[in-house]
Design a protein around this motif. Structure first.
Motif, mmCIF file in Angstrom:
data_model
loop_
_atom_site.group_PDB
_atom_site.id
_atom_site.type_symbol
_atom_site.label_atom_id
_atom_site.label_comp_id
_atom_site.label_asym_id
_atom_site.label_seq_id
_atom_site.Cartn_x
_atom_site.Cartn_y
_atom_site.Cartn_z
ATOM 1 N N GLU A 184 -5.428 -4.500 -5.607
ATOM 2 C CA GLU A 184 -6.426 -4.977 -4.665
ATOM 3 C C GLU A 184 -6.839 -6.388 -5.120
ATOM 4 O O GLU A 184 -5.996 -7.283 -5.094
ATOM 5 C CB GLU A 184 -7.607 -4.017 -4.579
ATOM 6 C CG GLU A 184 -8.138 -3.944 -3.156
ATOM 7 C CD GLU A 184 -8.954 -2.674 -2.916
ATOM 8 O OE1 GLU A 184 -9.429 -2.059 -3.884
ATOM 9 O OE2 GLU A 184 -9.089 -2.287 -1.736
ATOM 10 N N TRP A 224 -3.184 3.998 -2.049
ATOM 11 C CA TRP A 224 -3.389 3.048 -0.951
ATOM 12 C C TRP A 224 -3.948 1.689 -1.397
ATOM 13 O O TRP A 224 -4.107 0.787 -0.567
ATOM 14 C CB TRP A 224 -4.268 3.664 0.131
ATOM 15 C CG TRP A 224 -4.000 3.097 1.492
ATOM 16 C CD1 TRP A 224 -4.866 2.397 2.281
ATOM 17 C CD2 TRP A 224 -2.773 3.153 2.227
ATOM 18 N NE1 TRP A 224 -4.266 2.021 3.454
ATOM 19 C CE2 TRP A 224 -2.966 2.478 3.453
ATOM 20 C CE3 TRP A 224 -1.519 3.702 1.968
ATOM 21 C CZ2 TRP A 224 -1.962 2.344 4.409
ATOM 22 C CZ3 TRP A 224 -0.515 3.570 2.910
ATOM 23 C CH2 TRP A 224 -0.741 2.900 4.113
ATOM 24 N N LYS A 225 -4.250 1.516 -2.681
ATOM 25 C CA LYS A 225 -4.679 0.203 -3.152
ATOM 26 C C LYS A 225 -3.443 -0.690 -3.212
ATOM 27 O O LYS A 225 -2.447 -0.334 -3.850
ATOM 28 C CB LYS A 225 -5.301 0.293 -4.556
ATOM 29 C CG LYS A 225 -6.559 1.144 -4.641
ATOM 30 C CD LYS A 225 -7.668 0.601 -3.770
ATOM 31 C CE LYS A 225 -8.903 1.472 -3.825
ATOM 32 N NZ LYS A 225 -9.836 1.197 -2.722
ATOM 33 N N PRO A 226 -3.499 -1.834 -2.557
ATOM 34 C CA PRO A 226 -2.321 -2.703 -2.576
ATOM 35 C C PRO A 226 -2.073 -3.237 -3.982
ATOM 36 O O PRO A 226 -3.000 -3.631 -4.674
ATOM 37 C CB PRO A 226 -2.714 -3.831 -1.621
ATOM 38 C CG PRO A 226 -4.201 -3.843 -1.608
ATOM 39 C CD PRO A 226 -4.634 -2.418 -1.821
ATOM 40 N N HIS A 249 0.868 -1.183 0.000
ATOM 41 C CA HIS A 249 0.000 0.000 0.000
ATOM 42 C C HIS A 249 0.897 1.224 0.000
ATOM 43 O O HIS A 249 1.836 1.300 0.801
ATOM 44 C CB HIS A 249 -0.855 0.064 1.268
ATOM 45 C CG HIS A 249 -1.747 -1.098 1.511
ATOM 46 N ND1 HIS A 249 -3.111 -1.038 1.391
ATOM 47 C CD2 HIS A 249 -1.477 -2.371 1.889
ATOM 48 C CE1 HIS A 249 -3.638 -2.202 1.698
ATOM 49 N NE2 HIS A 249 -2.671 -3.042 2.014
ATOM 50 N N GLU A 250 0.591 2.199 -0.811
ATOM 51 C CA GLU A 250 1.378 3.435 -0.835
ATOM 52 C C GLU A 250 0.425 4.616 -0.942
ATOM 53 O O GLU A 250 -0.509 4.593 -1.737
ATOM 54 C CB GLU A 250 2.280 3.504 -2.067
ATOM 55 C CG GLU A 250 3.292 2.418 -2.233
ATOM 56 C CD GLU A 250 3.993 2.502 -3.597
ATOM 57 O OE1 GLU A 250 5.217 2.436 -3.614
ATOM 58 O OE2 GLU A 250 3.281 2.652 -4.617
ATOM 59 N N THR A 298 3.601 4.054 3.649
ATOM 60 C CA THR A 298 3.464 2.773 2.958
ATOM 61 C C THR A 298 3.127 1.719 3.993
ATOM 62 O O THR A 298 3.371 1.886 5.188
ATOM 63 C CB THR A 298 4.766 2.337 2.251
ATOM 64 O OG1 THR A 298 5.774 2.163 3.243
ATOM 65 C CG2 THR A 298 5.219 3.367 1.243
ATOM 66 N N TYR A 299 2.573 0.630 3.509
ATOM 67 C CA TYR A 299 2.261 -0.481 4.399
ATOM 68 C C TYR A 299 2.392 -1.769 3.612
ATOM 69 O O TYR A 299 1.859 -1.899 2.507
ATOM 70 C CB TYR A 299 0.835 -0.349 4.943
ATOM 71 C CG TYR A 299 0.379 -1.578 5.687
ATOM 72 C CD1 TYR A 299 0.933 -1.905 6.926
ATOM 73 C CD2 TYR A 299 -0.578 -2.431 5.139
ATOM 74 C CE1 TYR A 299 0.532 -3.044 7.599
ATOM 75 C CE2 TYR A 299 -0.994 -3.563 5.816
ATOM 76 C CZ TYR A 299 -0.427 -3.875 7.044
ATOM 77 O OH TYR A 299 -0.817 -5.008 7.702
ATOM 78 N N GLN A 300 3.155 -2.665 4.160
ATOM 79 C CA GLN A 300 3.358 -3.941 3.485
ATOM 80 C C GLN A 300 3.041 -5.046 4.471
ATOM 81 O O GLN A 300 3.654 -5.132 5.538
ATOM 82 C CB GLN A 300 4.824 -4.040 3.018
ATOM 83 C CG GLN A 300 5.018 -4.988 1.880
ATOM 84 C CD GLN A 300 6.221 -4.615 1.026
ATOM 85 O OE1 GLN A 300 6.989 -3.721 1.380
ATOM 86 N NE2 GLN A 300 6.395 -5.275 -0.103
#
Lengths: 380, 380, 380, 380
Positions: free
Chosen positions: A327, A344-346, A308-309, A374-376
């Motif tokens: 997504e 934010w869409k993975p 996600h960014e 970011t989120y991984q």
């Protein structure tokens, strides 16, 4: 605001028991009349309550209007050729550029809320006149050659795999010196600057100011020596002075990263995934203040972990084919195809046969403003 | 593209003589059919030509959709009081805030494309629950007192003339500890973050985490000593650690500037025009990465020179009255009135009896991205 | 180089078995003659081998020549008074300043390799003429009042506890407007700039350019409002525009930190140890590019943990008494006493009755060059 | 302080008529006794008056102790060969490096107050053991090849014209893999770090950790692609990650600048004078925080204008010959010769037959601290 607050100070508080979360409907006709009157008065005074739209305005995570969308390169090139036959290029319209318009963005010519992507087409002998604008721009060449982009009087040859920078407020035009048409990808921050009301524009000459067709631009001759800068230009520059990042350098950098991986050394982003960022050699940062550009190479069989960014990203496949997963939606892509990933869409990428991908984004905007995240997820 | 380009390489070029600047109409029915078919195909493929909308997308100077607009404080406060009677405050709607919606911005609750301004109202004893969000926020108090904003557990008294910072991602709530209602101005970057898809939100506790009502917040006790910083917190912080900039300091700073001017020294921005910027003491820069806040004081009889600025500015008159001129439109303003100035529209202010004005803007965004410009005509 | 390298390529290598670590003596008279001849030739050619002095030039940890040393304030003031009786102040010598000369620093007037500290003394009615120099300077007032330092024409009153900044290349002079003499501590980067060959100097007027004696300087009136900066001066400044950091602010900041600690909140550096750093409000960083200044307050019974720091630090006790421990040496200090801590020597402070300490150092130099390090042993 | 100050407040002031500028001699025997006693007491208390040495400590312009000096490469290489025969290389002495010791710098092994320059020599098959130190270092290769410098396990070939970076605190060793000896220039900030007391040192392995001898180091494979950076290492690095700047790139950059000049375009520093700066690609700034390195090429017949610069500069002629003028002293130089220019001494270069010059300096120190100045007289 479903629950009235507990009164702890003797204040009577709102006397109406409100049964709808948005406080626009009540059981009492009398109260309803008052509410309606209040909302009517707000409207008349150009006022809008927060409580009726808080969740839309302030979502838990970014909730982009734009959706992921793919454009097929063969269809793009076909339409561009047709426009080349029917529509002249010249002053006013300025460019024979056809924008990829995200279908969710209300008919705007935007691939993302901040980004513009277009296929530009120039027939044999044609010239797109010079102009300058505050919008930052680049060109990425998926195929062909024969056009020179002239930036502040410096002719820059465009060839397959090249990444050309035309930062804001530099005069530039294009001319096709060959006997064949040529098409390429234009990327700009037009949507961002339009929404932000920062756009300036100025016309230049009808013809490019230098019609010579050198192999190498003067900017490259000054700036494309690794780690060396001309002493005559010692200061920091807002955007990269490198007019063109040549494919042979990009290719070599990616090849070396994978070779280092083969030898057991670090260098790749993740197994089988080499990548470089195009940078401004006077700062080490992004090529322009609003645009980031990268090139990614995945070995045959490689894949990336979903990430996600914050911000918008656009890919164009340069060579090979594979799958982009945004997504829960899978897009099969091959040479020239363009796809956007909303904020934010993975997203993740995989390829059976190997794939080279050009990527650009608006990340520098959010890094500068400390809004980047970011989120991984582990193990995905 | 009214004029077909001169062919200088033997290429035939587009065969159609195009008589409209946008290249959508032609004299030949046959060609028209081809054109129509091409535009239809573009539409089908989610493509939009640049040449039909170049001037809109890339104007010569910023051409904002928003228009200058004034909101009358007495009307604002009246509507807010009515909402206080009718609509409870609590979880979900989160705040009894009523946004000033620029009438040109398509029904959005935005005073400007990047900025949100609202009047928030809290009755005696009421609490607006704690939450946090990536949006940057501030409060400016035009009148009244009795509410404490609790930021990360630190209660901050709100009093007339105070400027309170609630930077992104800090938990905060408000509670009215007094027997009287209180209203104030909220400013946020909600529109910017919504359009940029950067917004995150998280609920906190229903009640504020600390219901004590100290005169001075802990943040002020640590950070409000001029030029001194607590050694325990030596690093740079993204946004200001000062929770509240008290009116007595702002007033004193402006008073001193005018006194220095009286004594023949520099200090004011222009004759009779004192001004301060609220800053982050860990950087010397703006209080938050997307919002700038300033306070201006004009002596009786003073006026400012018209200036064009990239970006959006909002004024709220704190005391006195005067005239704000935006392009050719004059707005008479007095205490509490709010007015916005769209990007690049020249503005100036004048006052007969003296006027204190609070101002906020999105300038830090454009300075960070090197998109900021100003222009001031000589002698005007 | 005691051990000859293993030859792994067929090279014979040096044929002499060298028995001394520095390779200046050998068993063979023949070889000795050759060695001696070589070293003689080196000397003649202005060459010095690394191997004979490597450990001195490149120690395992900083091995300062300077040693920790204490100067007694009563002795300083006594000598200063005597100089006041015997030696006039004026052009040429410029200042009646007496430098604390670290006894290990070869007779140089340096308290540390980079720092200068002196007691300056001005009798009733005396003037130290105006000049400017590239050296950065400050004054710290341990006692007394009645002198004004005039910086670029702005008279700055000096009073007990005040910290005055005179950054490089600003004209400044001092004049005693009172009927009593006054002495204070001068701190400069004279040794650094001398060794670095960066020093420039220029004479100004014999008398101070403004002999008025205002309570508050113009610089303070513009800049000493917490978190507020005058809009007329929006840019970054190399050094602090605050001419004087007044004792009442420093005292209040320290008092608040300890009060917050009493209430269970963070704010102090360590238990019972409050401290502030004097900063440049246009950057949030140090007051000058080569000098850091801080003020520390220890409660009765408090102590600090021993810390190693790259760079040089000087303390002056402002009030109270206590013990400064540098490596294994204890110094008992009380009001006015000055002590230096050489680079990397672990230091700590403790006090029975409470102690206020002014501190300055060269840390900004090493932070700017990424040469700064600290080390704090656990549990000490 | 020749002139007693005018008394303007009734204070008697110093009663002694002082006839010497330094106030150490007086006509009255009685006063002289008092003066002598005072100076004696100062000495006893480790105090030194400013007024007796103000002009030395604070000169009008930098007044360096170091003088310009030339070292002849043939003499350097001859001494180095002799040391290669007589003195082994190994742990303790660490390097067979012979420092150029400025004859004015009191017997210190310093070419300038901040800079170290040495010729290092390694015989066939020899190894200089691994170590690391806070001192920043580089190597410049005037001739030869066959040695690999191993930096953090990455073997870097050394060849004629190459500039190698070994920034502070990276383990490094050298080994000669060839059948011939090799010598090169070492440059470090040893004097600066010694005087500043910032030096740390740690031994590593006796042998280099990787004895392979690749043509290209891994660092170059990752970082030597113009304007491209590996995405795996996105952050700013204190010093350059490029282990070696190869001669072919330097030569090409200089050749292009002169070719652009021939074509009438900007690019050179001044007519006939091409120059590049070696930079850290993660910042665009200098390769290390204390050292600047450049390469200059003068066409046959070219000359430069005399310039004063704060800081110390060292030149080594790489090819050709010419004249370096420092203040009023002329030095004839040719391949390999080394010459230093003390701070603020005006220097210029001219050449009849063309000359390539490597240059290094301490300028980054002074730029970081805002102490850098230059001055170039018009028309000289």
């Amino acid at each position: 605001m479903p629950t009235p607050t507990t009164d702890h100070s003797g204040s009577p508080g709102p006397t109406v028991a409100v049964s709808d979360p948005m406080n626009t409907v009540t059981d009492s006709p009398e109260q309803q009349a008052k509410l309606d009157e209040m909302y009517a008065q707000m409207k008349k005074l150009d006022l809008i309550p927060l409580w009726t739209q808080r969740a839309d305005l302030m979502p838990d995570v970014p909730d982009p209007v734009a959706t992921a969308q793919k454009w097929d390169w063969q269809q793009l090139i076909e339409v561009a050729r047709r426009a080349g036959d029917l529509v002249p290029v010249g002053r006013g319209g300025e460019r024979r550029a056809i924008a990829l318009a995200n279908s969710a963005l209300h008919g705007n010519a935007f691939i993302a809320p901040t980004l513009w992507a277009a296929i530009q087409y120039l027939g044999p002998g044609e010239t797109a006149p010079e102009h300058r604008h505050s919008q930052n721009a680049f060109r990425f060449v998926i195929e062909g050659e024969g056009v020179w982009t002239v930036v502040n009087g410096d002719p820059v040859a465009m060839r397959r795999g090249d990444f050309l920078v035309t930062a804001g407020w530099n005069f530039h035009g294009h001319h096709n010196d060959s006997g064949k048409p040529m098409a390429w990808l234009d990327g700009l921050d037009i949507p961002f600057q339009q929404q932000m009301d920062t756009a300036f524009f100025e016309e230049g000459t009808e013809r490019v100011t230098d019609e010579s067709t050198p192999e190498t631009s003067r900017g490259e001759r000054l700036w494309c020596h690794p780690g060396l800068r001309p002493l005559a230009f010692p200061g920091t520059q807002t955007s990269s002075p490198i007019p063109c990042y040549r494919w042979e350098h990009t290719d070599a950098a990616l090849t070396e990263q994978l070779a280092l991986e083969d030898d057991g050394y670090s260098g790749t982003v993740s197994p089988g995934h080499a990548a470089i960022r195009f940078t401004n050699p006077t700062t080490g940062g992004d090529v322009m203040t609003t645009l980031r550009a990268e090139f990614h190479r995945l070995r045959a069989g490689a894949s990336t972990t979903a990430i996600h960014e914050v911000g918008n990203r656009v890919f164009q496949v340069f060579e090979g084919s594979g799958t982009v997963l945004v997504e829960n939606e899978e897009f099969t892509v091959s040479t020239g195809d363009v796809i956007n990933v909303p904020s934010w869409k993975p997203w993740s990428v995989r390829t059976d046969g190997g794939m080279d991908i050009f990527s650009f984004s608006d990340a520098p905007i959010f890094e500068a403003l400390h809004l980047y995240r970011t989120y991984q997820q582990e193990g995905i």
